[in-house]
Design a protein around this motif. Sequence first.
Motif, PDB file in Angstrom:
ATOM      1  N   ALA A   1       1.189  -7.318 -11.725  1.00 35.97           N
ATOM      2  CA  ALA A   1       1.448  -7.049 -10.286  1.00 35.97           C
ATOM      3  C   ALA A   1       2.243  -5.763 -10.150  1.00 35.97           C
ATOM      4  O   ALA A   1       3.155  -5.464 -10.873  1.00 35.97           O
ATOM      5  CB  ALA A   1       2.273  -8.171  -9.659  1.00 35.97           C
ATOM      6  N   GLY A   2       1.766  -5.007  -9.261  1.00 39.47           N
ATOM      7  CA  GLY A   2       2.431  -3.720  -9.094  1.00 39.47           C
ATOM      8  C   GLY A   2       1.610  -2.618  -9.682  1.00 39.47           C
ATOM      9  O   GLY A   2       0.737  -2.815 -10.504  1.00 39.47           O
ATOM     10  N   SER A   3       1.894  -1.401  -9.248  1.00 40.33           N
ATOM     11  CA  SER A   3       1.081  -0.278  -9.672  1.00 40.33           C
ATOM     12  C   SER A   3       1.356   0.117 -11.100  1.00 40.33           C
ATOM     13  O   SER A   3       2.490   0.355 -11.475  1.00 40.33           O
ATOM     14  CB  SER A   3       1.347   0.923  -8.775  1.00 40.33           C
ATOM     15  OG  SER A   3       0.767   2.081  -9.292  1.00 40.33           O
ATOM     16  N   PRO A   4       0.333   0.253 -11.932  1.00 40.01           N
ATOM     17  CA  PRO A   4       0.532   0.694 -13.292  1.00 40.01           C
ATOM     18  C   PRO A   4       0.462   2.204 -13.412  1.00 40.01           C
ATOM     19  O   PRO A   4       0.508   2.736 -14.488  1.00 40.01           O
ATOM     20  CB  PRO A   4      -0.624   0.029 -14.042  1.00 40.01           C
ATOM     21  CG  PRO A   4      -1.700  -0.059 -13.031  1.00 40.01           C
ATOM     22  CD  PRO A   4      -1.028  -0.228 -11.701  1.00 40.01           C
TER      23      PRO A   4
ATOM     24  N   ASP B   1      -0.971   1.165  -4.550  1.00 39.30           N
ATOM     25  CA  ASP B   1      -0.764  -0.268  -4.765  1.00 39.30           C
ATOM     26  C   ASP B   1       0.730  -0.567  -4.689  1.00 39.30           C
ATOM     27  O   ASP B   1       1.367  -0.966  -5.664  1.00 39.30           O
ATOM     28  CB  ASP B   1      -1.353  -0.685  -6.110  1.00 39.30           C
ATOM     29  CG  ASP B   1      -1.572  -2.191  -6.204  1.00 39.30           C
ATOM     30  OD1 ASP B   1      -1.177  -2.906  -5.260  1.00 39.30           O
ATOM     31  OD2 ASP B   1      -2.136  -2.647  -7.212  1.00 39.30           O
ATOM     32  N   ASP B   2       1.274  -0.377  -3.509  1.00 39.69           N
ATOM     33  CA  ASP B   2       2.713  -0.484  -3.270  1.00 39.69           C
ATOM     34  C   ASP B   2       2.921  -1.072  -1.875  1.00 39.69           C
ATOM     35  O   ASP B   2       2.625  -0.417  -0.870  1.00 39.69           O
ATOM     36  CB  ASP B   2       3.344   0.909  -3.369  1.00 39.69           C
ATOM     37  CG  ASP B   2       4.848   0.898  -3.169  1.00 39.69           C
ATOM     38  OD1 ASP B   2       5.406  -0.142  -2.746  1.00 39.69           O
ATOM     39  OD2 ASP B   2       5.480   1.943  -3.404  1.00 39.69           O
ATOM     40  N   PRO B   3       3.409  -2.309  -1.773  1.00 37.16           N
ATOM     41  CA  PRO B   3       3.563  -2.957  -0.463  1.00 37.16           C
ATOM     42  C   PRO B   3       4.393  -2.165   0.531  1.00 37.16           C
ATOM     43  O   PRO B   3       4.223  -2.311   1.747  1.00 37.16           O
ATOM     44  CB  PRO B   3       4.235  -4.296  -0.809  1.00 37.16           C
ATOM     45  CG  PRO B   3       3.829  -4.565  -2.222  1.00 37.16           C
ATOM     46  CD  PRO B   3       3.763  -3.211  -2.882  1.00 37.16           C
ATOM     47  N   ARG B   4       5.270  -1.309   0.039  1.00 37.83           N
ATOM     48  CA  ARG B   4       6.080  -0.520   0.964  1.00 37.83           C
ATOM     49  C   ARG B   4       5.232   0.472   1.753  1.00 37.83           C
ATOM     50  O   ARG B   4       5.588   0.836   2.882  1.00 37.83           O
ATOM     51  CB  ARG B   4       7.167   0.233   0.185  1.00 37.83           C
ATOM     52  CG  ARG B   4       8.204  -0.675  -0.467  1.00 37.83           C
ATOM     53  CD  ARG B   4       9.083   0.078  -1.421  1.00 37.83           C
ATOM     54  NE  ARG B   4       8.312   0.617  -2.535  1.00 37.83           N
ATOM     55  CZ  ARG B   4       8.832   1.320  -3.531  1.00 37.83           C
ATOM     56  NH1 ARG B   4      10.136   1.571  -3.562  1.00 37.83           N
ATOM     57  NH2 ARG B   4       8.070   1.772  -4.516  1.00 37.83           N
ATOM     58  N   LEU B   5       4.112   0.906   1.173  1.00 42.24           N
ATOM     59  CA  LEU B   5       3.238   1.856   1.868  1.00 42.24           C
ATOM     60  C   LEU B   5       2.340   1.165   2.891  1.00 42.24           C
ATOM     61  O   LEU B   5       1.907   1.786   3.849  1.00 42.24           O
ATOM     62  CB  LEU B   5       2.352   2.590   0.848  1.00 42.24           C
ATOM     63  CG  LEU B   5       3.045   3.470  -0.181  1.00 42.24           C
ATOM     64  CD1 LEU B   5       2.019   4.015  -1.160  1.00 42.24           C
ATOM     65  CD2 LEU B   5       3.776   4.620   0.508  1.00 42.24           C
TER      66      LEU B   5
ATOM     67  N   VAL C   1      -8.349   2.691   1.652  1.00 40.87           N
ATOM     68  CA  VAL C   1      -8.715   1.885   0.489  1.00 40.87           C
ATOM     69  C   VAL C   1      -8.171   2.514  -0.792  1.00 40.87           C
ATOM     70  O   VAL C   1      -7.943   3.721  -0.865  1.00 40.87           O
ATOM     71  CB  VAL C   1     -10.249   1.726   0.366  1.00 40.87           C
ATOM     72  CG1 VAL C   1     -10.792   0.875   1.511  1.00 40.87           C
ATOM     73  CG2 VAL C   1     -10.958   3.087   0.323  1.00 40.87           C
ATOM     74  N   PHE C   2      -7.962   1.659  -1.782  1.00 38.01           N
ATOM     75  CA  PHE C   2      -7.512   2.137  -3.090  1.00 38.01           C
ATOM     76  C   PHE C   2      -8.058   1.205  -4.165  1.00 38.01           C
ATOM     77  O   PHE C   2      -8.369   0.036  -3.904  1.00 38.01           O
ATOM     78  CB  PHE C   2      -5.986   2.213  -3.157  1.00 38.01           C
ATOM     79  CG  PHE C   2      -5.272   0.902  -2.990  1.00 38.01           C
ATOM     80  CD1 PHE C   2      -4.978   0.093  -4.088  1.00 38.01           C
ATOM     81  CD2 PHE C   2      -4.881   0.472  -1.736  1.00 38.01           C
ATOM     82  CE1 PHE C   2      -4.313  -1.116  -3.934  1.00 38.01           C
ATOM     83  CE2 PHE C   2      -4.215  -0.741  -1.566  1.00 38.01           C
ATOM     84  CZ  PHE C   2      -3.928  -1.535  -2.669  1.00 38.01           C
TER      85      PHE C   2
END
Length: 433
Positions: free
Chosen positions: A37-40, A311-315, A325-326
């Motif tokens: 979970a979270g951006s790699p 891939d960052d919920p803050r964005l 999309v990403f």
Amino acid sequence: MSPRPMSSRASQRVKSPGALAVLVGLAGLLLAACAPAGSPMPSRGTLDPPAPRLQPAPQAQRAPLSPDPNMPLSGGLTPYGQTGYGSIGGRGDMVRVGLLVPLSGPAAPVGQGILNAAQMAAFDVADERFVLQPYDTRGTPAGAAAAARAALGQGARVLLGPVFSGGTRAAAPVAASAGVNLVAFTTDPAVAGGNVFVMGFLVREQVARMVQFAMGEGRTRFGALAPDETYGRVATQALRQQVAARGVALVDSRVYAADAADVRGPAQALRGAEAILIPDTGDGLRAAVNALAYVDIDADRVRYMGTMLWDDPRLWRESALAGGVFPAPPRNTVQGFAAKYQDAFGTAPPDLASLGYDAVALAAVLARVPGGPRFDRAMLTDAAGFSGVAGIFRFRPDGTVERGLSVMEIQADGNVLEVAPAPIGFTGGSAGF
């Protein structure tokens, strides 16, 4: 350099059967050749991770190498003498695998996360002959070379890591001199080739997925608005290559200074584009999308496309990004892995941890090939590929990785929705465990 012993607290947590029961669909890679979970992603401006994510071949005799319920799992997290984590049975002919990660220095949290996930994979997938031997690279090229020499001196048959491109360049010739292949976690494709296979999430793979998705919507006119830094330039070049290869149009590509507050000038040049790549994050991304909206290029008509930096919920709370999309690894497997990691170690997995799991699971499966362990180029580059917690992947002959990624769309409520699933197999077959 001796492998780093595991703390007693970590050992107790990891050995708990409830914490690390074998995951259905996560607990092994299918070797196609035989059967977060979270951006790699890194912060913009670099192709390395930050310091502070198959199909059976057609021959009938090739059987899947999913974990065998009748085969004892590795105690992979139980110290094996002083040489690593592996057998609890004391059998001979141990298969030793070197893990080269930073366990000291500024990048130690990244290395420890990879090691934790690697231990999970050893527990889930490996048999009792498998020995995982971790070595501290200190996050430096010299440390990586020393770690590689230590691993090879203690019988490692394949090296997993290092994390950074500089360390990979330093360790590669050490491994090559011993005839050993190296699977690195870096995202820099320039270090791939020869005995080096790059496992990180490559920018060009992410851009390719975005172009493929947009074309599936009927969009044929592309543009790019990118920060004037290494990451932005690499992503823009990947877009140019994809556009040329697929026979669609590039309206324009423009850059802006990393600290620019006003991007309206570059944004103007992208009028007429139907899909725009914005490989940025944070304030730079906000400035770019707001500039596009200001010049009447908004997400209601134009598809904004990101990379895994998004891939960052803050964005996702940025209203101008709604509809953008990403690419991302399959959500279901990544979230399942994250839950198991949290249960085992009491914290969320850091960036790159899923790669540590998949790399060790890959090595554990290759260690069990009928006829003896096989870590050679032919096995690593089998066209059918492998499947892991970060989705399907396969290594090309040039050492770079190809991945199957899903497409996530940012919603107006600040959440994301999968609008295109990750493929479950490469061309010619289906993936599985």
